[in-house]
Write a protein that holds these residues in place. Sequence first.
Motif, short mmCIF file in Angstrom:
data_model
loop_
_atom_site.label_atom_id
_atom_site.label_comp_id
_atom_site.label_asym_id
_atom_site.label_seq_id
_atom_site.Cartn_x
_atom_site.Cartn_y
_atom_site.Cartn_z
N PHE A 186 0.86 -1.17 0.00
CA PHE A 186 0.00 0.00 0.00
C PHE A 186 0.90 1.23 0.00
CE2 PHE A 186 -4.20 -1.84 0.84
CZ PHE A 186 -3.84 -3.12 1.18
N ARG A 187 0.33 2.37 -0.31
CA ARG A 187 1.12 3.60 -0.27
C ARG A 187 0.25 4.77 0.21
NH1 ARG A 187 2.01 4.58 -6.82
NH2 ARG A 187 -0.12 5.24 -7.30
N GLN A 188 0.93 5.76 0.74
CA GLN A 188 0.23 6.95 1.21
C GLN A 188 1.04 8.18 0.84
OE1 GLN A 188 -0.76 7.03 5.41
NE2 GLN A 188 -2.39 8.49 5.03
N LYS A 198 -3.02 12.58 1.52
CA LYS A 198 -3.96 11.64 0.92
C LYS A 198 -4.13 10.41 1.79
CE LYS A 198 -3.14 12.95 -3.90
NZ LYS A 198 -2.85 12.43 -5.27
N GLU A 199 -5.21 9.69 1.53
CA GLU A 199 -5.43 8.46 2.27
C GLU A 199 -4.53 7.35 1.71
OE1 GLU A 199 -10.11 9.07 3.58
OE2 GLU A 199 -9.52 7.39 2.31
N ARG A 200 -4.32 6.36 2.56
CA ARG A 200 -3.54 5.20 2.13
C ARG A 200 -4.31 4.48 1.02
NH1 ARG A 200 -1.72 1.67 6.96
NH2 ARG A 200 -3.95 1.24 7.10
N GLU A 201 -3.59 4.02 0.00
CA GLU A 201 -4.24 3.34 -1.11
C GLU A 201 -3.54 2.04 -1.44
OE1 GLU A 201 -4.15 5.63 -4.70
OE2 GLU A 201 -1.96 5.60 -4.85
N ALA A 216 5.33 8.59 -2.54
CA ALA A 216 4.53 8.21 -1.37
C ALA A 216 5.40 7.41 -0.41
CB ALA A 216 3.32 7.38 -1.78
N TYR A 230 5.61 3.84 1.09
CA TYR A 230 5.12 2.53 0.70
C TYR A 230 5.20 1.58 1.89
CZ TYR A 230 4.87 3.81 -4.20
OH TYR A 230 4.51 4.39 -5.39
N TYR A 231 4.09 0.88 2.11
CA TYR A 231 3.96 -0.02 3.25
C TYR A 231 3.74 -1.45 2.78
CZ TYR A 231 3.09 4.26 5.90
OH TYR A 231 3.20 5.50 6.47
N ASP A 257 -7.33 -2.27 2.89
CA ASP A 257 -6.26 -2.21 3.88
C ASP A 257 -6.71 -2.71 5.25
OD1 ASP A 257 -6.19 1.42 4.54
OD2 ASP A 257 -7.82 -0.04 4.51
N TRP A 313 1.72 -4.71 9.64
CA TRP A 313 2.18 -3.61 8.79
C TRP A 313 3.63 -3.27 9.11
CZ3 TRP A 313 -0.72 -1.24 4.99
CH2 TRP A 313 -2.07 -1.57 4.96
#
Length: 131
Positions: A37-39, A43-46, A92, A94-95, A115, A121
């Motif tokens: 995922f990335r944020q 912005k919200e995490r996507e 972003a 990245y997770y 998510d 995480w």
Amino acid sequence: QAQLVESGGGLVQAGGSLRLSCAASGRTFSLNTMGWFRQAPGKEREFVSHSSWSGSSTYYANSVKGRFTISRDNAKNMLYLQMNSLKPEDTAVYYCAADSKATALYRGSYYSSQDDKYDYWGQGTQVTVSS
């Protein structure tokens, strides 16, 4: 305790490439769906991409499809994200994430793109793409 640690982020020019790695420790996630995922700031995490436990099923956000490739090495307890043709909008944190609640079970692309379905995480790695 179990943890995920991302690495490989950095500063790259548009059109360049980076390979993110996620190392799991404390337990194995070889039988669990894992994802990226990335944020971006403000912005919200996507969702970016996920891989079923075996790697046979992968799924990508439309924004990265054809440019990013997810892979995993279960023997090494590692997850990867190869990012090519990077764009400034890819900038972003990245997770890496793992869904430990389902063992050797892939719940499908829609479920595993949410998510809130992931319970482990990493701390994130910064990717910055300059224009």
